[in-house]
Design a protein around this motif. Structure first.
Motif, PDB file in Angstrom:
ATOM      1  N   UNK A 278       0.821  -1.207   0.000  1.00  0.00           N
ATOM      2  CA  UNK A 278       0.000   0.000   0.000  1.00  0.00           C
ATOM      3  C   UNK A 278       0.857   1.260   0.000  1.00  0.00           C
ATOM      4  N   UNK A 279       1.929   1.255   0.776  1.00  0.00           N
ATOM      5  CA  UNK A 279       2.824   2.410   0.794  1.00  0.00           C
ATOM      6  C   UNK A 279       3.481   2.614  -0.571  1.00  0.00           C
ATOM      7  N   UNK A 280       3.894   1.530  -1.190  1.00  0.00           N
ATOM      8  CA  UNK A 280       4.495   1.628  -2.523  1.00  0.00           C
ATOM      9  C   UNK A 280       3.486   2.143  -3.541  1.00  0.00           C
ATOM     10  N   UNK A 281       2.240   1.655  -3.451  1.00  0.00           N
ATOM     11  CA  UNK A 281       1.202   2.113  -4.378  1.00  0.00           C
ATOM     12  C   UNK A 281       0.938   3.606  -4.221  1.00  0.00           C
ATOM     13  N   UNK A 282       0.888   4.078  -2.973  1.00  0.00           N
ATOM     14  CA  UNK A 282       0.681   5.514  -2.750  1.00  0.00           C
ATOM     15  C   UNK A 282       1.862   6.325  -3.245  1.00  0.00           C
ATOM     16  N   UNK A 283       3.073   5.805  -3.061  1.00  0.00           N
ATOM     17  CA  UNK A 283       4.262   6.522  -3.541  1.00  0.00           C
ATOM     18  C   UNK A 283       4.261   6.627  -5.056  1.00  0.00           C
ATOM     19  N   UNK A 284       3.958   5.518  -5.717  1.00  0.00           N
ATOM     20  CA  UNK A 284       3.909   5.529  -7.187  1.00  0.00           C
ATOM     21  C   UNK A 284       2.813   6.464  -7.678  1.00  0.00           C
ATOM     22  N   UNK A 285       1.656   6.442  -7.001  1.00  0.00           N
ATOM     23  CA  UNK A 285       0.566   7.330  -7.401  1.00  0.00           C
ATOM     24  C   UNK A 285       0.961   8.791  -7.240  1.00  0.00           C
TER      25      UNK A 285
ATOM     26  N   UNK B 176       2.359  13.541 -11.718  1.00  0.00           N
ATOM     27  CA  UNK B 176       3.044  14.539 -12.522  1.00  0.00           C
ATOM     28  C   UNK B 176       3.344  14.035 -13.930  1.00  0.00           C
ATOM     29  N   UNK B 177       2.959  12.791 -14.221  1.00  0.00           N
ATOM     30  CA  UNK B 177       3.205  12.204 -15.532  1.00  0.00           C
ATOM     31  C   UNK B 177       1.963  12.393 -16.391  1.00  0.00           C
ATOM     32  N   UNK B 178       2.080  13.166 -17.446  1.00  0.00           N
ATOM     33  CA  UNK B 178       0.924  13.459 -18.307  1.00  0.00           C
ATOM     34  C   UNK B 178       0.494  12.260 -19.130  1.00  0.00           C
ATOM     35  N   UNK B 179       1.383  11.272 -19.298  1.00  0.00           N
ATOM     36  CA  UNK B 179       1.039  10.093 -20.099  1.00  0.00           C
ATOM     37  C   UNK B 179       0.360   9.010 -19.282  1.00  0.00           C
ATOM     38  N   UNK B 180       0.180   9.230 -17.980  1.00  0.00           N
ATOM     39  CA  UNK B 180      -0.447   8.219 -17.107  1.00  0.00           C
ATOM     40  C   UNK B 180      -1.928   8.144 -17.438  1.00  0.00           C
ATOM     41  N   UNK B 181      -2.490   6.939 -17.682  1.00  0.00           N
ATOM     42  CA  UNK B 181      -3.911   6.809 -18.039  1.00  0.00           C
ATOM     43  C   UNK B 181      -4.807   7.377 -16.945  1.00  0.00           C
ATOM     44  N   UNK B 182      -5.675   8.339 -17.250  1.00  0.00           N
ATOM     45  CA  UNK B 182      -6.497   8.965 -16.209  1.00  0.00           C
ATOM     46  C   UNK B 182      -7.475   8.003 -15.569  1.00  0.00           C
ATOM     47  N   UNK B 183      -7.996   7.001 -16.331  1.00  0.00           N
ATOM     48  CA  UNK B 183      -8.966   6.085 -15.739  1.00  0.00           C
ATOM     49  C   UNK B 183      -8.320   5.191 -14.692  1.00  0.00           C
ATOM     50  N   UNK B 184      -7.032   4.820 -14.904  1.00  0.00           N
ATOM     51  CA  UNK B 184      -6.342   4.009 -13.913  1.00  0.00           C
ATOM     52  C   UNK B 184      -6.057   4.820 -12.657  1.00  0.00           C
ATOM     53  N   UNK B 185      -5.709   6.081 -12.837  1.00  0.00           N
ATOM     54  CA  UNK B 185      -5.455   6.947 -11.691  1.00  0.00           C
ATOM     55  C   UNK B 185      -6.725   7.130 -10.864  1.00  0.00           C
ATOM     56  N   UNK B 186      -7.863   7.326 -11.534  1.00  0.00           N
ATOM     57  CA  UNK B 186      -9.125   7.499 -10.831  1.00  0.00           C
ATOM     58  C   UNK B 186      -9.500   6.253 -10.051  1.00  0.00           C
ATOM     59  N   UNK B 187      -9.311   5.076 -10.664  1.00  0.00           N
ATOM     60  CA  UNK B 187      -9.630   3.823  -9.985  1.00  0.00           C
ATOM     61  C   UNK B 187      -8.724   3.597  -8.778  1.00  0.00           C
ATOM     62  N   UNK B 188      -7.428   3.880  -8.936  1.00  0.00           N
ATOM     63  CA  UNK B 188      -6.491   3.686  -7.831  1.00  0.00           C
ATOM     64  C   UNK B 188      -6.803   4.608  -6.672  1.00  0.00           C
ATOM     65  N   UNK B 189      -7.108   5.868  -6.962  1.00  0.00           N
ATOM     66  CA  UNK B 189      -7.455   6.810  -5.903  1.00  0.00           C
ATOM     67  C   UNK B 189      -8.730   6.385  -5.182  1.00  0.00           C
ATOM     68  N   UNK B 190      -9.673   5.883  -5.940  1.00  0.00           N
ATOM     69  CA  UNK B 190     -10.941   5.480  -5.332  1.00  0.00           C
ATOM     70  C   UNK B 190     -10.760   4.317  -4.368  1.00  0.00           C
ATOM     71  N   UNK B 191     -10.012   3.286  -4.800  1.00  0.00           N
ATOM     72  CA  UNK B 191      -9.840   2.117  -3.958  1.00  0.00           C
ATOM     73  C   UNK B 191      -8.917   2.389  -2.770  1.00  0.00           C
ATOM     74  N   UNK B 192      -7.929   3.266  -2.954  1.00  0.00           N
ATOM     75  CA  UNK B 192      -7.087   3.641  -1.823  1.00  0.00           C
ATOM     76  C   UNK B 192      -7.895   4.409  -0.776  1.00  0.00           C
ATOM     77  N   UNK B 193      -8.798   5.265  -1.237  1.00  0.00           N
ATOM     78  CA  UNK B 193      -9.651   5.987  -0.290  1.00  0.00           C
ATOM     79  C   UNK B 193     -10.618   5.018   0.399  1.00  0.00           C
ATOM     80  N   UNK B 194     -11.046   3.986  -0.327  1.00  0.00           N
ATOM     81  CA  UNK B 194     -11.989   3.027   0.232  1.00  0.00           C
ATOM     82  C   UNK B 194     -11.356   2.213   1.349  1.00  0.00           C
TER      83      UNK B 194
END
Length: 244
Positions: free
Chosen positions: A198-205, A210-228
């Motif tokens: 979990x710490x590694x996932x938050x660090x990578x997120x 700051x990476x413009x090429x990062x898929x926005x849908x994956x970022x949204x899903x990761x943020x949602x599940x980390x908040x959950x």
């Protein structure tokens, strides 16, 4: 293999490597190093069972009644994880337009815990299938084998301890009772591994925002599940909306 350990077993035949390096020979106290390596291709399931299990199987001529408790746990857990992983991947992809064939689900279930190879496009899988693959990768293979993870034996002891807590019985299997020390070590390993992941996932997120090429849908899903699963972390409500 000396340049990239990930190339171990990439050839069909055994390979031996011997390296000699004499760095800056004109200087005094220079570095002189030697290395010897050996690697060979091992099939997915074979490499995931572990060397001790194969030694016992050949020693007792595949007589499952004579092998040790360790080998029994390894074989049972491997069979259960392969079966559950295959069924879970097949069912999670069954509702999609392109149903994952049972043979592809079986290969993905085995490979995700062992070799790490894939013959399907991971991007095309559902989030549920990806979550199943992550669980299988987290558990990993057996001790003293060619894979990683928290190991099947650790998972077996943890689930056995949970079942014993529910039923009010001792933690035992195959006429053997597991010590409190083994149970605590297994649970500590699971907790430490989860915290590290979990710490590694938050660090990578945090870095990838700051990476413009990062898929926005994956970022949204990761943020949602980390908040959950991490309510103590304060995420921006706009960024942490449920993924569509």
């Amino acid at each position: 293999v000396y340049l990239n350990p990930a190339l171990a077993g990439s050839t069909g035949c055994p390979r031996i490597g011997l390296n000699y390096r004499n760095e800056w020979p004109q200087l005094t106290g220079n570095y002189v190093t030697y290395s010897l390596s050996y690697d060979s291709y091992v099939k997915n399931i074979s490499g995931g069972l572990g060397f001790l299990v194969w030694i016992e199987l050949f020693k007792f001529r595949f007589n499952l009644y004579r092998i040790s408790t360790f080998a029994k746990v390894v074989l049972i857990m491997s069979a259960i994880l392969i079966a559950i992983g295959t069924l879970a991947l097949f069912l999670t992809e069954y509702s999609t337009d392109e149903v994952l064939r049972i043979d592809l689900a079986l290969f993905t279930s085995v490979s995700s815990r062992t070799a790490g190879l894939t013959i399907v496009n991971i991007r095309d899988l559902t989030n549920a299938s990806k979550f199943v693959i992550m669980i299988l990768m987290f558990i990993g293979v057996n001790p003293i084998s060619t894979g990683g993870g928290i190991k099947t034996t650790t998972t077996f002891i943890v689930f056995l301890a949970i079942w014993a807590l529910i039923t009010g019985k001792k933690v035992h299997a195959f006429k053997r009772t597991f010590s409190i020390e083994s149970i605590l070590k297994s649970m500590a390993l699971v907790v430490i591994s989860l915290v590290f992941v979990l710490f590694t996932a938050m660090t990578i997120e945090y870095i990838e925002q700051f990476n413009s090429t990062y898929p926005p849908e994956l970022k949204t899903a990761l943020l949602y599940y980390l908040k959950l699963y991490l309510p103590l972390v304060r995420w921006d409500s706009q960024k942490a909306s449920p993924p569509t």
